[in-house]
Design a protein around this motif. Structure first.
Motif, short mmCIF file in Angstrom:
data_model
loop_
_atom_site.label_atom_id
_atom_site.label_comp_id
_atom_site.label_asym_id
_atom_site.label_seq_id
_atom_site.Cartn_x
_atom_site.Cartn_y
_atom_site.Cartn_z
N LEU A 1 0.84 -1.20 0.00
CA LEU A 1 0.00 0.00 0.00
C LEU A 1 0.87 1.26 0.00
CD1 LEU A 1 -2.86 -1.12 2.40
CD2 LEU A 1 -2.92 -0.96 -0.11
N ARG A 2 1.97 1.22 0.76
CA ARG A 2 2.89 2.37 0.77
C ARG A 2 3.46 2.59 -0.63
NH1 ARG A 2 7.50 3.37 -0.36
NH2 ARG A 2 8.10 1.19 -0.38
N ALA A 3 3.91 1.52 -1.27
CA ALA A 3 4.48 1.64 -2.62
C ALA A 3 3.43 2.16 -3.61
CB ALA A 3 5.03 0.29 -3.07
N THR A 4 2.21 1.69 -3.48
CA THR A 4 1.13 2.16 -4.36
C THR A 4 0.93 3.66 -4.20
OG1 THR A 4 0.00 0.03 -4.32
CG2 THR A 4 -1.35 1.96 -4.83
N LEU A 5 0.87 4.12 -2.97
CA LEU A 5 0.67 5.55 -2.72
C LEU A 5 1.87 6.36 -3.18
CD1 LEU A 5 -1.09 5.37 0.75
CD2 LEU A 5 -2.10 6.01 -1.46
N ASP A 6 3.07 5.85 -2.94
CA ASP A 6 4.28 6.57 -3.38
C ASP A 6 4.30 6.73 -4.90
OD1 ASP A 6 5.13 6.77 -0.76
OD2 ASP A 6 6.76 5.30 -0.96
N ASP A 7 3.81 5.72 -5.62
CA ASP A 7 3.77 5.80 -7.07
C ASP A 7 2.68 6.74 -7.57
OD1 ASP A 7 5.87 4.02 -7.26
OD2 ASP A 7 4.61 2.29 -7.75
N ALA A 8 1.58 6.85 -6.83
CA ALA A 8 0.40 7.57 -7.31
C ALA A 8 0.33 9.03 -6.86
CB ALA A 8 -0.87 6.85 -6.86
N GLN A 9 0.98 9.35 -5.76
CA GLN A 9 0.83 10.68 -5.18
C GLN A 9 2.19 11.36 -5.01
OE1 GLN A 9 -2.12 12.14 -4.58
NE2 GLN A 9 -3.19 10.30 -5.27
N SER A 10 2.18 12.67 -4.95
CA SER A 10 3.43 13.40 -4.73
C SER A 10 3.85 13.24 -3.27
CB SER A 10 3.24 14.89 -5.05
OG SER A 10 2.42 15.50 -4.07
N GLN A 11 5.14 13.29 -3.04
CA GLN A 11 5.64 13.17 -1.68
C GLN A 11 5.16 14.34 -0.81
OE1 GLN A 11 7.18 10.66 0.04
NE2 GLN A 11 6.57 9.59 -1.82
N SER A 12 4.99 15.51 -1.39
CA SER A 12 4.51 16.64 -0.59
C SER A 12 3.07 16.39 -0.13
CB SER A 12 4.62 17.96 -1.36
OG SER A 12 3.81 17.92 -2.51
N HIS A 13 2.26 15.80 -0.99
CA HIS A 13 0.88 15.46 -0.62
C HIS A 13 0.88 14.42 0.49
CE1 HIS A 13 -3.38 14.49 -0.93
NE2 HIS A 13 -3.05 13.22 -1.12
N LEU A 14 1.69 13.39 0.32
CA LEU A 14 1.74 12.31 1.31
C LEU A 14 2.31 12.78 2.64
CD1 LEU A 14 2.86 9.35 -0.96
CD2 LEU A 14 0.57 9.77 -0.03
N SER A 15 3.32 13.63 2.60
CA SER A 15 3.93 14.08 3.85
C SER A 15 2.97 14.94 4.67
CB SER A 15 5.24 14.83 3.59
OG SER A 15 4.99 16.01 2.87
#
Length: 178
Positions: free
Chosen positions: A135-149
């Motif tokens: 799930l982490r890898a999926t989100l890292d691929d789909a979203q910007s790191q600034s959004h995720l952080s």
């Protein structure tokens, strides 16, 4: 899994051409069942089902509702969303085992299913760690790191991953010492 070792795959998608395409891609390798609605999916899934590829947007049921019902019935299957919806941190609230972002080719479908089947053979702590890592890898691929952080839920995921990794490392160290 069938006695001959063939996995049972349920594909759920309301787009008939896509449903038939995925079934054709996988039908030579697995026992494949299909469902075009959430209701049909809930009728088709059973204790023999190994992996469910589930569209997030279905006419009368959201994929999340179908997933929740599968979990409530305690079927021991891997459930992956297979959707055109770009994954965001909202997927972390579901008891999801993985996420495929459409369009998905044959190799990616088979590789993902084989990974899911392999994961089922692992210990519970390893299964959970691998689920969270996917799930982490999926989100890292789909979203910007600034959004995720900026996401508290994503930060909780990272914390959970660290805890699970330590638990897995600890249990493997203990097992190797025995």
């Amino acid at each position: 899994m069938n006695p001959d070792g063939t996995a049972n795959i349920l594909i759920v998608d309301d787009e008939r051409p896509l449903l038939e395409s995925y079934a054709a891609m996988l039908g030579t390798r697995y026992d494949v069942a299909t469902a075009a609605t959430g209701e049909d999916a809930l009728e088709a899934v059973d204790e023999k089902t190994d992996v469910v590829l589930l569209d997030r947007r279905l006419p009368e049921y959201a994929g999340r509702d179908v997933l929740a019902e599968i979990r409530e019935r305690e079927f021991d299957c891997q459930v992956l969303f297979c959707s055109a919806v770009v994954p965001d941190v909202d997927i972390l609230a579901a008891e999801l085992d993985g996420y495929l972002h459409k369009p998905v080719g044959t190799d990616e479908l088979i590789d993902t299913i084989e990974t899911q089947l392999d994961v089922r053979e692992r210990s519970e702590p390893v299964q959970e760690y691998l689920r969270l890592e996917r799930l982490r890898a999926t989100l890292d691929d789909a979203q910007s790191q600034s959004h995720l952080s900026d996401s508290e839920r994503y930060q909780q995921l990272l914390d959970q991953l660290e805890q699970k990794e330590q638990a897995v490392d600890s249990s493997q160290h203990t097992a190797s010492a025995v």
